[in-house]
Scaffold this motif. Structure first.
Motif: not given
Length: 159
Positions: A23, A26-28, A30, A117, A121
Motif C-alpha cells: 500500500t 502504491e501511495s508513493s 501516486e 498526503r 491520510v
C-alpha cells in the motif's frame, strides 16, 4: 485430506507488514505521478535532500538496490537535470551526486505533496497515536533489518 494450520501471531504480523508495504509503494507511486516524476526519482531526490551529497554506492545502500540499478537511476536524473555529478574535493577518484537547482525545487514540491498526503491520510489520528505507530514501525524496521540480506554490490562501482 488437507490440514490448514492457523496463522500464528508472527505470521499475521508479517502478512500485515507486507500488505502495508504494498500500500505504501502504491501511495508513493501516486504521489510521484501527481508531481510528474518516477518513483525512483522521488526516492533519490528525497534521499539527497535529507542526506546531502552522496556517492552512488550510498544511494544504492539507502534504496537497498544493486549499485548498477542506482547508477542507472542517477544517470537518468543527471540527464533530466535534477542531479549533478561532481568530483570529491578530498579524493579526486570519487564521484559524488548532489541535487541541482531543479532537483532542489523538485524536492520542495515532493515534500509539499507528501505533507499534504500525510495530513489527508492521518487526519483522524491523534498525536499520541502517530507517535505510537511510529515507534512500532521503527521497532519492526529494526527487527526485520537485522534479518534482511544486504543487496549484492558490483565489484566495479560505476561513477
Amino acid at each position: 485430506m488437507s490440514h490448514v494450520h492457523p496463522e500464528t501471531p508472527p505470521q499475521a504480523l508479517l502478512r500485515s507488514v507486507q500488505a502495508f508495504s504494498r500500500t505504501l509503494r502504491e501511495s508513493s507511486l501516486e504521489v510521484a505521478r501527481q508531481i510528474g516524476c518516477t518513483k525512483g526519482a522521488l526516492a533519490i531526490v528525497r534521499i539527497l535532500q535529507r542526506r546531502g551529497t552522496l556517492q552512488v554506492s550510498d544511494i544504492a545502500h539507502a534504496l537497498r538496490v544493486d549499485i548498477s540499478v542506482a547508477s542507472r537511476q542517477v544517470s537518468q536524473l543527471v540527464d533530466d537535470g535534477l542531479v549533478e555529478r561532481a568530483v570529491d574535493d578530498e579524493d579526486r577518484r570519487v564521484r559524488t551526486i548532489r541535487l541541482s537547482p531543479a532537483g532542489r525545487s523538485l524536492a520542495v514540491e515532493i515534500a509539499d505533496a507528501l505533507d499534504r498526503r500525510a495530513h489527508e491520510v492521518f487526519a483522524g489520528w491523534t498525536a499520541d497515536e502517530l507517535r505510537d505507530a511510529t515507534a512500532t514501525l521503527d521497532r519492526l524496521t529494526t527487527t526485520l533489518a537485522r534479518l534482511a540480506p544486504e543487496p549484492a554490490h558490483d565489484v566495479l562501482q560505476p561513477a
